[in-house]
Scaffold this motif. Sequence first.
Motif, PDB file in Angstrom:
ATOM      1  N   GLU A 286       0.819  -1.197   0.000  1.00 46.50           N
ATOM      2  CA  GLU A 286       0.000   0.000   0.000  1.00 46.50           C
ATOM      3  C   GLU A 286       0.861   1.257   0.000  1.00 46.50           C
ATOM      4  N   HIS A 287       1.890   1.290   0.850  1.00 42.84           N
ATOM      5  CA  HIS A 287       2.776   2.458   0.880  1.00 42.84           C
ATOM      6  C   HIS A 287       3.542   2.598  -0.429  1.00 42.84           C
ATOM      7  N   LEU A 288       3.943   1.483  -1.001  1.00 39.94           N
ATOM      8  CA  LEU A 288       4.719   1.523  -2.237  1.00 39.94           C
ATOM      9  C   LEU A 288       3.867   1.905  -3.440  1.00 39.94           C
ATOM     10  N   CYS A 289       2.576   1.614  -3.409  1.00 41.88           N
ATOM     11  CA  CYS A 289       1.751   1.750  -4.609  1.00 41.88           C
ATOM     12  C   CYS A 289       0.643   2.780  -4.517  1.00 41.88           C
ATOM     13  N   TRP A 290       0.341   3.321  -3.327  1.00 41.87           N
ATOM     14  CA  TRP A 290      -0.724   4.311  -3.241  1.00 41.87           C
ATOM     15  C   TRP A 290      -0.549   5.410  -4.285  1.00 41.87           C
ATOM     16  N   TYR A 291       0.669   5.905  -4.445  1.00 38.66           N
ATOM     17  CA  TYR A 291       0.937   7.019  -5.350  1.00 38.66           C
ATOM     18  C   TYR A 291       1.870   6.592  -6.483  1.00 38.66           C
ATOM     19  N   HIS A 292       1.860   5.304  -6.799  1.00 38.76           N
ATOM     20  CA  HIS A 292       2.739   4.743  -7.833  1.00 38.76           C
ATOM     21  C   HIS A 292       2.262   5.158  -9.218  1.00 38.76           C
ATOM     22  N   GLU A 293       3.161   5.696 -10.023  1.00 47.39           N
ATOM     23  CA  GLU A 293       2.827   6.126 -11.372  1.00 47.39           C
ATOM     24  C   GLU A 293       3.603   5.350 -12.432  1.00 47.39           C
ATOM     25  N   GLY A 294       4.391   4.362 -12.007  1.00 51.81           N
ATOM     26  CA  GLY A 294       5.248   3.652 -12.944  1.00 51.81           C
ATOM     27  C   GLY A 294       4.583   2.432 -13.553  1.00 51.81           C
ATOM     28  N   GLN A 295       5.412   1.464 -13.943  1.00 51.18           N
ATOM     29  CA  GLN A 295       4.933   0.265 -14.605  1.00 51.18           C
ATOM     30  C   GLN A 295       4.095  -0.588 -13.657  1.00 51.18           C
ATOM     31  N   ARG A 296       3.264  -1.416 -14.239  1.00 50.47           N
ATOM     32  CA  ARG A 296       2.480  -2.344 -13.442  1.00 50.47           C
ATOM     33  C   ARG A 296       3.370  -3.532 -13.085  1.00 50.47           C
ATOM     34  N   TRP A 297       3.506  -3.794 -11.787  1.00 46.15           N
ATOM     35  CA  TRP A 297       4.446  -4.820 -11.326  1.00 46.15           C
ATOM     36  C   TRP A 297       4.189  -6.190 -11.949  1.00 46.15           C
ATOM     37  N   PRO A 298       2.948  -6.676 -12.051  1.00 48.28           N
ATOM     38  CA  PRO A 298       2.750  -7.994 -12.658  1.00 48.28           C
ATOM     39  C   PRO A 298       3.149  -8.061 -14.131  1.00 48.28           C
ATOM     40  N   LYS A 299       3.285  -6.929 -14.788  1.00 46.67           N
ATOM     41  CA  LYS A 299       3.725  -6.930 -16.180  1.00 46.67           C
ATOM     42  C   LYS A 299       5.212  -7.231 -16.306  1.00 46.67           C
ATOM     43  N   ILE A 300       5.975  -6.925 -15.250  1.00 45.33           N
ATOM     44  CA  ILE A 300       7.424  -7.095 -15.349  1.00 45.33           C
ATOM     45  C   ILE A 300       7.958  -8.211 -14.463  1.00 45.33           C
ATOM     46  N   PHE A 301       7.091  -8.831 -13.610  1.00 42.28           N
ATOM     47  CA  PHE A 301       7.506  -9.956 -12.776  1.00 42.28           C
ATOM     48  C   PHE A 301       6.544 -11.129 -12.967  1.00 42.28           C
ATOM     49  N   SER A 302       7.075 -12.332 -12.820  1.00 44.08           N
ATOM     50  CA  SER A 302       6.274 -13.539 -13.024  1.00 44.08           C
ATOM     51  C   SER A 302       5.264 -13.759 -11.907  1.00 44.08           C
ATOM     52  N   HIS A 303       5.622 -13.375 -10.692  1.00 50.87           N
ATOM     53  CA  HIS A 303       4.735 -13.583  -9.546  1.00 50.87           C
ATOM     54  C   HIS A 303       4.976 -12.449  -8.560  1.00 50.87           C
ATOM     55  N   VAL A 304       3.904 -11.793  -8.112  1.00 45.11           N
ATOM     56  CA  VAL A 304       4.013 -10.626  -7.233  1.00 45.11           C
ATOM     57  C   VAL A 304       3.285 -10.912  -5.931  1.00 45.11           C
ATOM     58  N   ILE A 305       3.999 -10.740  -4.812  1.00 39.15           N
ATOM     59  CA  ILE A 305       3.465 -10.994  -3.477  1.00 39.15           C
ATOM     60  C   ILE A 305       3.524  -9.696  -2.680  1.00 39.15           C
ATOM     61  N   GLY A 306       2.418  -9.318  -2.088  1.00 39.37           N
ATOM     62  CA  GLY A 306       2.396  -8.171  -1.187  1.00 39.37           C
ATOM     63  C   GLY A 306       2.332  -8.644   0.253  1.00 39.37           C
ATOM     64  N   VAL A 307       3.127  -8.043   1.126  1.00 44.92           N
ATOM     65  CA  VAL A 307       3.144  -8.397   2.545  1.00 44.92           C
ATOM     66  C   VAL A 307       2.684  -7.181   3.345  1.00 44.92           C
ATOM     67  N   VAL A 308       1.534  -7.306   3.997  1.00 41.52           N
ATOM     68  CA  VAL A 308       0.946  -6.191   4.753  1.00 41.52           C
ATOM     69  C   VAL A 308       1.407  -6.286   6.202  1.00 41.52           C
ATOM     70  N   HIS A 309       2.115  -5.271   6.681  1.00 35.54           N
ATOM     71  CA  HIS A 309       2.677  -5.256   8.033  1.00 35.54           C
ATOM     72  C   HIS A 309       1.835  -4.477   9.030  1.00 35.54           C
ATOM     73  N   THR A 310       0.958  -3.593   8.538  1.00 35.65           N
ATOM     74  CA  THR A 310       0.351  -2.587   9.414  1.00 35.65           C
ATOM     75  C   THR A 310      -1.151  -2.777   9.535  1.00 35.65           C
ATOM     76  N   ASN A 311      -1.640  -2.652  10.754  1.00 34.44           N
ATOM     77  CA  ASN A 311      -3.072  -2.615  11.028  1.00 34.44           C
ATOM     78  C   ASN A 311      -3.511  -1.152  10.940  1.00 34.44           C
ATOM     79  N   TYR A 312      -4.002  -0.748   9.782  1.00 33.35           N
ATOM     80  CA  TYR A 312      -4.258   0.666   9.548  1.00 33.35           C
ATOM     81  C   TYR A 312      -5.428   1.208  10.357  1.00 33.35           C
ATOM     82  N   GLN A 313      -6.382   0.365  10.684  1.00 34.37           N
ATOM     83  CA  GLN A 313      -7.497   0.854  11.492  1.00 34.37           C
ATOM     84  C   GLN A 313      -7.015   1.366  12.840  1.00 34.37           C
ATOM     85  N   SER A 314      -5.978   0.754  13.378  1.00 38.63           N
ATOM     86  CA  SER A 314      -5.407   1.213  14.642  1.00 38.63           C
ATOM     87  C   SER A 314      -4.366   2.311  14.407  1.00 38.63           C
ATOM     88  N   TYR A 315      -3.556   2.131  13.389  1.00 38.85           N
ATOM     89  CA  TYR A 315      -2.448   3.048  13.130  1.00 38.85           C
ATOM     90  C   TYR A 315      -2.935   4.461  12.800  1.00 38.85           C
TER      91      TYR A 315
END
Length: 676
Positions: A286-315
């Motif tokens: 989310e932090h990396l892509c909220w304001y991302h204007e570049g290439q679409r990650w799945p277009k340039i990588f075979s498999h894309v995994i996002g790891v969510v670290h933050t509980n935003y409702q609390s944060y």
Amino acid sequence: LKTVQLRAMPAAAVVVAAPVPGLVADGPPLGNPIVQRPAPLVRAASLWFRQAPRTPASGQFLRGRSRHVTRNAGAAGDGSSGDSEDEEANPFQTFVGFMAGLIGSVFSWMGSLDGSREESTSTARIVQQLGQSPIDTQINKPVYSLGAFPKCTDASNLRSRARHFTIVTTAALPWKTGPAINALLRALSLAKRGNPVVLLMPFVTREEQQKLFPDGEVFENHMDQEQYIRKWCVERANISSAGLPLELRWYTAKYVEEVRSIFPSGDCSEELGDGPRDVLILEEPEHLCWYHEGQRWPKIFSHVIGVVHTNYQSYLGGIGYEGLMGTPAIRDNIVFTFTSLVCSAYCDVTIKLSKTGATLPNEVSCNINGVREEFLEIGRRCAQKRSQAGKAKAAEEGLKGQVYYLGKGVLAKWENMLTILQESGPALADVAFDGYGSGPDWEAIANRAEQLRTMYGTQLKLFGSQDHSDEVFFDYPIFMNPSTSEMLCTVTAEALAMGKRVILPKHSSNTWFLENFPDRCHSYQPGDFVSVESAVRSALAGGWPSPLTEEASRQLSWEGAVERLFDAAEVRVLSGSFSRPSEVAGARLAYELHHGLQTDTPLVSKLLKEMTLKSRPSSRTPWEDYMIEWQKTGTSKKIVEQVDVQVRQVQQDAVQRQERILEWVNGQQTSKPPPP
């Protein structure tokens, strides 16, 4: 507004693997994976489409731990196009469309909370395998199938030593936060297996480093910071990165102090180098892509995994937003909308460390983090020392009542602990509690602790911040962590690795600990202070637990965490031609909407940035900028003319109604009652 027309859609099963929020079916709540009809946000998305999406082939997906199955689209397609006009979207129309979608998603979310929707018999199904027969999570029954259960796709099979990993994260040491430490340790663990790894980290300016890094650490360039990190790997992780296939790279970033987060200053994909584009792990997508204007990650990588670290409702609740973002329901739904949007657009699998927080697209709940080997070694050494000292002495030490808590010195982290001690009053006055930390609210925390000592005789002592591997913690038998603000607390895992008992609230962020270490976890019901006292007394009576078994140690280690990552990242195809969730129509639609928002409507993008980042670079508000531009368009003149006509008509109706009322009051019209 134009509506997305699902052209030539056959009456066959079509998978939208957890699409953008606002894609709501007749029955399931917001966030379910399959769609029957588009909600307002989808209609807003059409502003970025010159023509409706073409028919995808039908398909079904399952994943290693949380897998998506089918939904009948139910729309017979005859190739008709519906609205075929090539309308040019003006800025005002774009803004209205976006806000309509956002409001629609808010109401959809509210409807899912109050249970007002009746469950449809054809709702989407999420399937979990969990090493056994697949279970349908909505009806909690096994899924039966003729034939063999499908293997995971080649792209999502990460166990091969030949796979190349790229990890992009939002923080770097010496900032000791989860995305900095866990991303680095994940990269080291993968490299130790023999997998080539590129770790891409943010580099911020010297001024921002002074705000961010402890002990006055600053670096003139990223090479100096890289040297610091490699030294830390040897001293704290006991791993030399010199001989490993690990490359450290950097991207330019900015630290936003108001929200205590780092965001890329440009397109991270331009800093990847010339290595293979195989597996991508986005730490905090989310932090990396909220304001991302570049290439679409799945277009340039075979498999894309996002790891969510933050509980935003609390944060987000602790940031102190004002105005529109100060309303929790609006704030949470704006953030949830865009987090869901980018996870659908840019990730094949979204891994949450626990089930805490909102449901996200392509979600798998799995703890894929481990602890440094030094914590397990501390646990082994301390257990051996106690064994040599004799069981009697170990039992005596276990009854001393020494309980400790380690947390950042902000009230949001300490509020639960202070409330527990206050509500318990003298009931826990005989138990010694020690607290460690530092931060902006440390003085206020100390004042609260002094009040508790004065009122109830509470034995709460506060000390400065220490690394959890410091010797000062070796002799504490019990760690208490009442916080529920984290997605999953690494400090709790470290305490278990050191051979301690832990006291935890029954909460989704602690489920992994309670299920895997029941012999040393003592739980209580949040808000029930009798339950809290019972858990504390139970932990004290238990003394030191037995040493961890080999299997338990492996679960806490990074070797075990990597195996769980491989399981969670799997994608299984039941039918159809698609081989990954990011290929389906919902994910492509999410990308077009997000990318168009960033590039085609910069004023809307600017408005959202200033709302979420609490920034206001100019005296004129973004709404004023937007209205100035809109007033120059022909559409605005037509709207103003129509509004003017409507206003004049309303005024005339009001005058006529007032005249009728006056006539009736004066007795000139007695046959009819006064108008309402």
